[in-house]
Design a protein around this motif. Structure first.
Motif: not given
Length: 260
Positions: A227-234
């Motif tokens: 979930d954290m990865e997706a936020k950083i990617f975004g």
């Protein structure tokens, strides 16, 4: 920046920190910790520095360990305080937001090995020797060694090294995953410079984000981590560097990064 126990120079967005107490093989005393804290705080805040190299002066040692003269005078309260101080400085190095490459040129024992483990990448010369010999002093590693070592090499191998105080050579350190590359002594800093230049050529925000995602993700469960990865990617998708990177790729030209 002027220091008494280390040297620091910056060139082409790469900082080189050199521990400089050769008479005691760069043993880590209170002053060294104070100066490491000062230099890493300064470099972390300097946007012109993209990568940090860390090594020891000469060919004998990266850092031979904690200063035994200081340790000999500690009681229980002072010992815990000393451990927390070292842990805090090494955590600063680990979380400074810039890749830190340890260039291990000789002995990296005790606190010196713990210092190397706090770095992002570890390169070792063929002459390097690593270990956690604290049990020989009636102690355990106090600067994060009992926690970082198992994360790098696995619990059984970590316990073997911790319980025996065994010193291993560079080839064995590479085999178990304690170091990432082994080089001839005269090629160590050349390889570190090449690796640093390769990182400098990448998008700075993406480099920082990779460090954050891997470090923070390793300390939480997988569901939270992805979930954290997706936020950083975004977040990166909204940056000028992402726009420049994709445009440069499509136009078949080198990207020009602005860090925005």
């Amino acid at each position: 920046m002027n220091y008494e126990t280390l040297l620091c120079e910056v060139k082409d967005q790469v900082a080189r920190i050199t521990l400089n107490r050769p008479q005691v093989l760069h043993a880590l005393n209170t002053q060294v910790f104070n100066e490491l804290e000062a230099v890493f705080s300064a470099l972390a805040a300097d946007p012109t520095v993209r990568v940090i190299l860390l090594t020891g002066a000469g060919e004998k040692a990266f850092a031979a360990g904690a200063d035994i003269k200081e340790l000999a005078d500690t009681d229980a309260a002072a010992g815990e305080s000393k451990a927390r101080r070292g842990q805090g400085v090494f955590r600063l190095i680990e979380t400074c937001g810039k890749p830190v490459i340890a260039c291990i040129n000789g002995f990296a024992l005790g606190g010196g090995c713990e210092l190397a483990m706090a770095c992002t990448i570890r390169l070792a010369s063929e002459t390097a020797r690593l270990g956690q010999p604290e049990v020989k002093l009636g102690l355990i590693p106090g600067y994060g060694g009992t926690q970082r070592l198992p994360r790098l090499v696995g619990q059984p191998m970590a316990l073997k090294l911790l319980l025996t105080g065994e010193m291993i050579n560079a080839a064995e350190a590479l085999r178990i995953g304690l170091v990432d590359e082994v080089l001839p002594a005269d090629k160590l800093m050349e390889r570190a410079d090449t690796l640093a230049k390769a990182i400098v050529a990448m998008a700075p925000l993406a480099v920082t984000a990779c460090l954050q995602a891997v470090r923070d993700g390793s300390e939480i469960n997988l569901e939270e981590a992805i979930d954290m990865e997706a936020k950083i990617f975004g977040q990166l998708c909204g940056t000028a560097d992402k726009e420049e990177g994709t445009k440069a790729f499509l136009e078949k030209r080198p990207a020009v990064w602005t860090g925005r």
